[in-house]
Design an enzyme around this catalytic site. Structure first.
Site, PDB file in Angstrom:
ATOM      1  N   ILE A 112       0.861  -1.174   0.000  1.00  0.00           N
ATOM      2  CA  ILE A 112       0.000   0.000   0.000  1.00  0.00           C
ATOM      3  C   ILE A 112       0.898   1.225   0.000  1.00  0.00           C
ATOM      4  O   ILE A 112       1.850   1.303   0.788  1.00  0.00           O
ATOM      5  CB  ILE A 112      -0.921   0.036   1.246  1.00  0.00           C
ATOM      6  CG1 ILE A 112      -1.779  -1.229   1.317  1.00  0.00           C
ATOM      7  CG2 ILE A 112      -1.798   1.271   1.226  1.00  0.00           C
ATOM      8  CD1 ILE A 112      -1.291  -2.245   2.305  1.00  0.00           C
ATOM      9  N   CYS A 113       0.624   2.150  -0.917  1.00  0.00           N
ATOM     10  CA  CYS A 113       1.328   3.424  -0.941  1.00  0.00           C
ATOM     11  C   CYS A 113       2.848   3.202  -1.051  1.00  0.00           C
ATOM     12  O   CYS A 113       3.306   2.437  -1.895  1.00  0.00           O
ATOM     13  CB  CYS A 113       0.951   4.220   0.312  1.00  0.00           C
ATOM     14  SG  CYS A 113       1.423   5.956   0.307  1.00  0.00           S
ATOM     15  N   THR A 114       3.627   3.835  -0.193  1.00  0.00           N
ATOM     16  CA  THR A 114       5.083   3.752  -0.291  1.00  0.00           C
ATOM     17  C   THR A 114       5.661   2.459   0.271  1.00  0.00           C
ATOM     18  O   THR A 114       6.879   2.284   0.283  1.00  0.00           O
ATOM     19  CB  THR A 114       5.734   4.948   0.434  1.00  0.00           C
ATOM     20  OG1 THR A 114       5.210   5.033   1.769  1.00  0.00           O
ATOM     21  CG2 THR A 114       5.435   6.252  -0.294  1.00  0.00           C
ATOM     22  N   GLY A 115       4.806   1.541   0.710  1.00  0.00           N
ATOM     23  CA  GLY A 115       5.305   0.230   1.116  1.00  0.00           C
ATOM     24  C   GLY A 115       6.018  -0.491  -0.009  1.00  0.00           C
ATOM     25  O   GLY A 115       6.833  -1.391   0.226  1.00  0.00           O
ATOM     26  N   THR A 132       2.607   3.579  -6.834  1.00  0.00           N
ATOM     27  CA  THR A 132       2.713   4.095  -5.468  1.00  0.00           C
ATOM     28  C   THR A 132       2.047   5.459  -5.439  1.00  0.00           C
ATOM     29  O   THR A 132       1.430   5.881  -6.426  1.00  0.00           O
ATOM     30  CB  THR A 132       4.182   4.168  -5.013  1.00  0.00           C
ATOM     31  OG1 THR A 132       4.227   4.477  -3.612  1.00  0.00           O
ATOM     32  CG2 THR A 132       4.971   5.222  -5.773  1.00  0.00           C
TER      33      THR A 132
END
Length: 324
Positions: A112-115, A132
């Site tokens: 999720i996102c910057t993961g 991202t």
């Protein structure tokens, strides 16, 4: 330990400075799904961290993982890595060493996102398409050139990898997983509980500027960029911009595209759209006035370019992002 259950197991990785919405958004999608599913089809929700103590999130909330990396079951249905400052700002040697085998044994893994930066640090995104948060797509592409970074989609599925854009896009991604696992009707019911839509219009593009801030460093090309942004209502041609740069049109066009990665006219178009977005967000001017102030020539031309580049009409954009 191998998972042996009719239920689908979702494992969420935790680490210091994790963004809690990246964790709780998707986990609540699966949790609410459990309320609507028979027990034998429930999602088993687990969290894992590289330590036994409390994990401090980026907003200050502290959580305790269900298990450490060593105790996490193999062969889970979905392994997810959330984002946050702790995902892209620091390294995680223990996670980077653990993730490759954990991802290989999982039926599906994602971020999720910057993961996705943590997946990249573990060597898990080369050769894949992924996404991202719009503010980090360039950084991700530069850091992982073997990865095809999609810049517009809310979430991207490529084989067994699923990644999402920023923060609440994790909810969209989780709803897509639920729809695939249990049908669109259930996912729609969960979306209604969360007061979100099943499919957002326009992807990430409406949220991100088309152009980065102008670097006013005095170079010839930067001077032209700044002039265009500061005098957006004026008409522009290659000849006109070349005159501002004191260059021949051919040399100017080549130099501009080399430095900006856009043709001069693409830059002008994007600058006009970005300026129009600011006006639509902050005022109730008629569309023909917005179009004139941004140099589009007509509201019709602005609508055409807006729909092509943003995926929304100017009126739709105003309804979605404009103030009351």
């Amino acid at each position: 330990m191998q998972v042996a259950s009719a239920q689908k197991t979702v494992v969420m990785v935790l680490f210091n400075d994790v963004l809690m919405l990246d964790v709780t958004g998707p986990m609540d999608v699966f949790s609410i799904s459990n309320r609507l599913l028979p027990r034998e089809k429930h999602y088993q929700l687990l969290t894992v961290a590289d330590c036994q103590g409390l994990i401090r999130s980026s907003c200050g909330l502290k959580v305790h993982a269900d298990m450490t990396l060593e105790n996490c079951p193999a062969g889970v249905d979905l392994l997810l890595v959330p984002g946050g400052p702790g995902a892209y700002g620091v390294t995680h040697p223990a996670l980077s060493a653990w993730l490759p085998e954990a991802a290989r044994s999982a039926k599906r893994f994602g971020a999720i996102c910057t993961g996705v930066f943590l997946l990249g640090e573990a060597g898990l995104i080369d050769g894949y398409r992924c996404t991202t948060h719009w503010n980090y797509v360039d950084r991700l592409a530069q850091r992982h050139p073997e990865t095809r970074v999609e810049t517009e989609q809310i979430y991207v599925v490529d084989r067994n990898l699923i990644t999402s854009g920023g923060i609440t896009a994790g909810i969209d991604m989780a709803l897509a997983v639920v729809a695939e696992d249990h049908g669109k009707e259930l996912a729609l019911e969960v979306a209604k509980v969360l007061l979100v839509v099943m499919k957002r219009q326009g992807g990430q593009t409406p949220y991100s500027p088309l152009l980065a801030a102008v670097q006013r460093d005095g170079t010839v090309i930067a001077r032209v960029q700044a002039y265009v942004v500061d005098h957006i209502e004026e008409p522009y041609t290659i000849q006109r911009m070349a005159e501002i740069a004191a260059m021949s049109p051919r040399n100017f066009a080549r130099a501009f595209q080399r430095e900006v990665n856009l043709t001069p006219m693409q830059y002008v178009q994007n600058a006009r759209i970005d300026h129009a977005r600011k006006l639509l967000e902050g005022c109730e001017l008629p569309l023909k006035v917005v179009a004139a102030r941004c140099g589009f020539g007509s509201a019709r031309h602005m609508r055409k370019l807006f729909s092509e580049r943003i995926g929304l009409s100017p009126n739709q954009y105003r309804r979605q992002f404009g103030g009351e």
